[in-house]
Scaffold this active site. Structure first.
Site, PDB file in Angstrom:
ATOM      1  N   GLY A 173     -60.335   8.521 -10.252  1.00  0.00           N
ATOM      2  CA  GLY A 173     -60.182   7.669  -9.062  1.00  0.00           C
ATOM      3  C   GLY A 173     -60.879   6.341  -9.260  1.00  0.00           C
ATOM      4  N   HIS A 434     -58.054 -22.981   9.594  1.00  0.00           N
ATOM      5  CA  HIS A 434     -57.667 -21.934  10.544  1.00  0.00           C
ATOM      6  C   HIS A 434     -56.163 -22.023  10.798  1.00  0.00           C
ATOM      7  CE1 HIS A 434     -57.767 -19.386  14.112  1.00  0.00           C
ATOM      8  NE2 HIS A 434     -57.046 -20.314  14.721  1.00  0.00           N
TER       9      HIS A 434
HETATM   10  P1  NAD Z   1     -62.670   3.436 -14.598  1.00  0.00           P
HETATM   11  O1  NAD Z   1     -63.915   3.542 -15.366  1.00  0.00           O
HETATM   12  O2  NAD Z   1     -62.490   2.328 -13.610  1.00  0.00           O
HETATM   13  O3  NAD Z   1     -62.412   4.781 -13.771  1.00  0.00           O
HETATM   14  C1  NAD Z   1     -62.338   6.042 -14.373  1.00  0.00           C
HETATM   15  C2  NAD Z   1     -62.652   7.070 -13.310  1.00  0.00           C
HETATM   16  O4  NAD Z   1     -62.363   8.355 -13.842  1.00  0.00           O
HETATM   17  C3  NAD Z   1     -64.112   7.071 -12.876  1.00  0.00           C
HETATM   18  O5  NAD Z   1     -64.181   7.008 -11.475  1.00  0.00           O
HETATM   19  C4  NAD Z   1     -64.633   8.408 -13.445  1.00  0.00           C
HETATM   20  O6  NAD Z   1     -65.660   8.961 -12.631  1.00  0.00           O
HETATM   21  C5  NAD Z   1     -63.397   9.252 -13.451  1.00  0.00           C
HETATM   22  N1  NAD Z   1     -63.377  10.348 -14.439  1.00  0.00           N
HETATM   23  C6  NAD Z   1     -63.834  10.328 -15.705  1.00  0.00           C
HETATM   24  N2  NAD Z   1     -63.584  11.522 -16.304  1.00  0.00           N
HETATM   25  C7  NAD Z   1     -62.938  12.288 -15.389  1.00  0.00           C
HETATM   26  C8  NAD Z   1     -62.401  13.602 -15.406  1.00  0.00           C
HETATM   27  N3  NAD Z   1     -62.440  14.389 -16.501  1.00  0.00           N
HETATM   28  N4  NAD Z   1     -61.827  14.080 -14.272  1.00  0.00           N
HETATM   29  C9  NAD Z   1     -61.746  13.309 -13.161  1.00  0.00           C
HETATM   30  N5  NAD Z   1     -62.245  12.062 -13.103  1.00  0.00           N
HETATM   31  C10 NAD Z   1     -62.818  11.542 -14.201  1.00  0.00           C
HETATM   32  O7  NAD Z   1     -61.485   3.444 -15.705  1.00  0.00           O
HETATM   33  P2  NAD Z   1     -59.932   3.149 -15.543  1.00  0.00           P
HETATM   34  O8  NAD Z   1     -59.525   3.222 -14.126  1.00  0.00           O
HETATM   35  O9  NAD Z   1     -59.280   4.035 -16.537  1.00  0.00           O
HETATM   36  O10 NAD Z   1     -59.836   1.640 -16.029  1.00  0.00           O
HETATM   37  C11 NAD Z   1     -60.227   1.295 -17.372  1.00  0.00           C
HETATM   38  C12 NAD Z   1     -60.767  -0.111 -17.429  1.00  0.00           C
HETATM   39  O11 NAD Z   1     -59.728  -1.034 -17.164  1.00  0.00           O
HETATM   40  C13 NAD Z   1     -61.869  -0.360 -16.411  1.00  0.00           C
HETATM   41  O12 NAD Z   1     -62.924  -1.029 -17.030  1.00  0.00           O
HETATM   42  C14 NAD Z   1     -61.222  -1.228 -15.388  1.00  0.00           C
HETATM   43  O13 NAD Z   1     -62.128  -2.127 -14.789  1.00  0.00           O
HETATM   44  C15 NAD Z   1     -60.148  -1.959 -16.189  1.00  0.00           C
HETATM   45  N6  NAD Z   1     -59.037  -2.295 -15.289  1.00  0.00           N
HETATM   46  C16 NAD Z   1     -59.208  -3.353 -14.446  1.00  0.00           C
HETATM   47  C17 NAD Z   1     -58.217  -3.658 -13.552  1.00  0.00           C
HETATM   48  C18 NAD Z   1     -58.406  -4.816 -12.620  1.00  0.00           C
HETATM   49  O14 NAD Z   1     -59.233  -5.668 -12.887  1.00  0.00           O
HETATM   50  N7  NAD Z   1     -57.695  -4.886 -11.500  1.00  0.00           N
HETATM   51  C19 NAD Z   1     -57.073  -2.877 -13.459  1.00  0.00           C
HETATM   52  C20 NAD Z   1     -56.958  -1.788 -14.310  1.00  0.00           C
HETATM   53  C21 NAD Z   1     -57.952  -1.510 -15.226  1.00  0.00           C
END
Ligand code: NAD
Length: 460
Positions: A173, A434
């Site tokens: 999530g 505004h």
């Molecule tokens: P993330 O680190 O944002 O989230 C991964 C999530 O998975 C965490 O909340 C973690 O607690 C959870 N998790 C880990 N292992 C798990 C498991 N076995 N079971 C259930 N939950 C688990 O990583 P992401 O969403 O894969 O994104 C990767 C990277 O890409 C991040 O650094 C993100 O910032 C970047 N990204 C940025 C944007 C944006 O700027 N809008 C969009 C997409 C991705």
């Protein structure tokens, strides 16, 4: 052997931006890229997901626009058209980058590159020489060790397919997980999110996580926090995801399982036999100036695993390009905004209250609810807010968190303010137009002194 001042490996937002700035600074530059230019951001990340989200929003707005008297009972969409539009946006931007590289007289070498040693790179069959090497090879989705993980899709594969799964389970999530949850639910699919930590978006301000959770639940998204995925199993028609949440064993059937648990560095075949740079947990280790342990070899972006954001990589690329040309430093790398393209959008910069308190700082905070403003009512917004965090002594803005429409644009103003240490007085002195969403930033600043105009005075 052809030689350059700088060889950049990877034409993502880190690599191509560094190459252009280095060329602007008078350096002879080559960029090696085996895939399409633009990296994850353009080909498998930010741009295609935001193009899909734009279509999803248009569809959702049509469905919800009862106030203009939509006549058809059933508004439908054409998925092939939605994907074709996304692909057209991507391809136009790829062309743009190629033209820019050409116009800046940068050699784009369409081959996989491997570093042979200091100042030597093999690109396809060719060996090239250079003074400096910049590794900007990006990242790939990480897959946890869960039985059946081979059945899961990643954001790469989900974006490549022009299809929608009516029932989707998302493992993770975080940013990717919540953006896909927002996207899929907007298209009317059944979505369940399984997050290991105690809340979705665990690194964000707690109220933002709670608010997003509530909004998505109202739209039918099921969220299981504090959950551990035990296995993914193939079923007759689809897959079953088995997990434990709050001590209870549960199972959800779905047409697809998306794994979004983070990204790992892309260093595969990057170094020729007998050469390497120091890595930690798979990421290339660098110092504050993006130097690896080998002189003349630098690394930026996702491959160093610090802040995995396109704009952070680009800023690091500019930093390196200026440093190599001995130009003064032009970017402030300490203040990097973060954006999440859910509906409503989320954005933050600087410190949250909790982070500031953990650093022992004395803070004052403001919060303004946009929901009753003219702009929010006109645009039928869900619960939206802007929070400000000030250093109590200096009155300087040190952090802003937003969850509201256009947050991902509005955060730019907040980033300027945090990066330049603007104070309450300086921020309030600016007249904002505004009716807009940005006028609520004024109110969130005023709220820190209990003086927001469109909010009841705080109880004394
Ligand atoms: P993330 O680190 O944002 O989230 C991964 C999530 O998975 C965490 O909340 C973690 O607690 C959870 N998790 C880990 N292992 C798990 C498991 N076995 N079971 C259930 N939950 C688990 O990583 P992401 O969403 O894969 O994104 C990767 C990277 O890409 C991040 O650094 C993100 O910032 C970047 N990204 C940025 C944007 C944006 O700027 N809008 C969009 C997409 C991705």
């Amino acid at each position: 052997m052809k030689t350059y001042d700088l060889i950049v490996i990877g034409a993502g937002p880190g690599g191509y931006v560094a190459a252009i700035r280095a060329a602007q600074n008078g350096l002879a530059v080559a960029v090696c890229e085996a895939d399409a230019v633009g990296g994850t951001c353009l080909n498998r990340g930010c741009i295609p997901t935001k193009a899909l989200l734009h279509s999803a929003r248009a569809y959702q707005e049509l469905q919800n626009a009862s106030f203009i008297g939509i006549l058809a009972d059933n508004v439908r969409f054409d998925l092939a058209k939605i994907h074709a539009r996304k692909d057209a946006v991507v391809s136009q931007l790829q062309n743009g980058i190629e033209q820019l590289l050409k116009a800046n007289k940068i050699d784009l070498i369409r081959a996989r590159a491997a570093i042979l040693g200091q100042g030597r790179v093999r690109a396809g069959d060719e060996t090239l020489g250079c003074k400096s090497i910049l590794i900007a090879s990006g990242s790939k989705p990480a897959l946890p060790h869960i039985p059946g993980i081979e059945f899961a899709l990643t954001s790469d594969s989900l974006l490549a397919e022009a299809r929608l799964y009516p029932r989707l389970v998302i493992i993770g999530g975080g940013v990717i997980g919540m953006e896909f949850a927002s996207l899929y639910s907007a298209f009317g699919c059944e979505v369940a999110v399984i997050e290991a930590m105690d809340r979705i978006l665990p690194t964000m301000d707690r109220e933002i996580s709670q608010n997003l959770g509530m909004i998505l639940k109202k739209r039918g998204v099921r969220i299981f926090a504090g959950a551990r995925v035990e296995a993914i199993e193939k079923e007759k028609d689809g897959f079953a995801c088995r997990f434990t949440a709050k001590g209870n064993a549960q199972e959800i059937s779905a047409d697809a399982v998306l794994c979004a648990v983070g990204r790992r560095a892309n260093t595969e075949n990057l170094f020729a036999k007998g050469f390497s740079v120091a890595c930690e947990h798979g990421h290339i280790q660098v110092d504050d100036a993006f130097r690896t342990n080998v002189e003349g070899v630098y690394a930026i972006g996702d491959v160093i695993g610090k802040i995995q954001l396109a704009h952070a990589a680009s800023a690091q690329g500019i930093y390196i390009a200026d440093a190599l040309a001995e130009k003064p430093r032009s970017v402030n790398l300490d203040v990097i905004p973060a954006c999440i393209y859910t509906d409503p959008e989320i954005a933050s910069v600087g410190l949250t209250v909790d982070e500031a308190k953990m650093r022992g700082m004395d803070v004052k905070t403001g919060k303004f609810l946009l929901t009753a403003t003219g702009k929010a009512l006109i645009e039928e917004c869900e619960r939206s807010f802007i929070k400000t965090v000030f250093d109590a002594q200096s009155e300087k803005l040190i952090g802003v968190q937003m969850m509201c429409p256009r947050a991902t644009d509005l955060i730019g103003e907040a980033a300027t303010a945090v990066a330049n240490g603007l104070t309450t007085g300086q921020l309030i002195s600016v007249v904002r137009p505004h009716p807009t969403f940005c006028e609520s930033f004024t109110e969130a600043v005023e709220a820190a002194d209990g003086r927001a105009i469109h909010a009841a005075p705080p109880r004394r």
